[in-house]
Design a protein around this motif. Structure first.
Motif, PDB file in Angstrom:
ATOM      1  N   TYR A 113       5.212  -6.340   2.003  1.00 43.24           N
ATOM      2  CA  TYR A 113       5.632  -4.976   2.299  1.00 43.24           C
ATOM      3  C   TYR A 113       4.665  -4.328   3.279  1.00 43.24           C
TER       4      TYR A 113
ATOM      5  N   TYR B 163       3.024  -0.956   4.783  1.00 39.69           N
ATOM      6  CA  TYR B 163       2.619   0.269   4.100  1.00 39.69           C
ATOM      7  C   TYR B 163       1.978   1.228   5.097  1.00 39.69           C
TER       8      TYR B 163
ATOM      9  N   TRP C 276       6.712   2.868   2.253  1.00 38.49           N
ATOM     10  CA  TRP C 276       6.843   1.412   2.169  1.00 38.49           C
ATOM     11  C   TRP C 276       8.031   0.941   2.987  1.00 38.49           C
TER      12      TRP C 276
END
Length: 115
Positions: free
Chosen positions: A92, A94, A105
């Protein structure tokens, strides 16, 4: 607000390399920190690497010497070398904005490393 879109995941053999990319859009001027986290099945999401506005970087011990994070204005990259099966996870992107203390996210990109 900031929006994040990742790309670059896939299937690779152990010892191989992948490069993840993340493009930020929206209120990018307030982004102080950008980075990458990952979550393997049955495990908590964990930090992989971050970079702050000054250019300094931070890495998880498990990826030091193998992964490199870099940022180019609205984009952040994660170069992953010498990949191991234990690196298999959803990665992910960020972003953190000091103004408003906002965490954002991306949708995640799957990285699978076969042994």
């Amino acid at each position: 607000q900031v929006q994040l879109v990742e790309s670059g995941g896939g299937l690779v053999q152990a010892g191989g390399s992948l490069r993840l990319s993340c493009v930020a859009s929206g209120s990018i001027f307030n982004i102080n920190i950008m980075g990458w986290y990952r979550q393997a099945p049955g495990k908590q999401r964990e930090l992989v690497a971050t970079t702050i506005s000054s250019g300094s970087t931070n890495y998880a011990d498990s990826v030091k010497g193998r992964f490199t994070i870099s940022r180019d204005n609205t984009k952040v990259y994660l170069q992953m070398n010498s990949l191991k099966p234990e690196d298999t996870a959803v990665y992910y992107c960020y972003a953190f904005e000091m103004v408003g203390l906002r965490h954002t996210w991306g949708q995640g990109t799957q990285v699978t490393v076969s042994s």
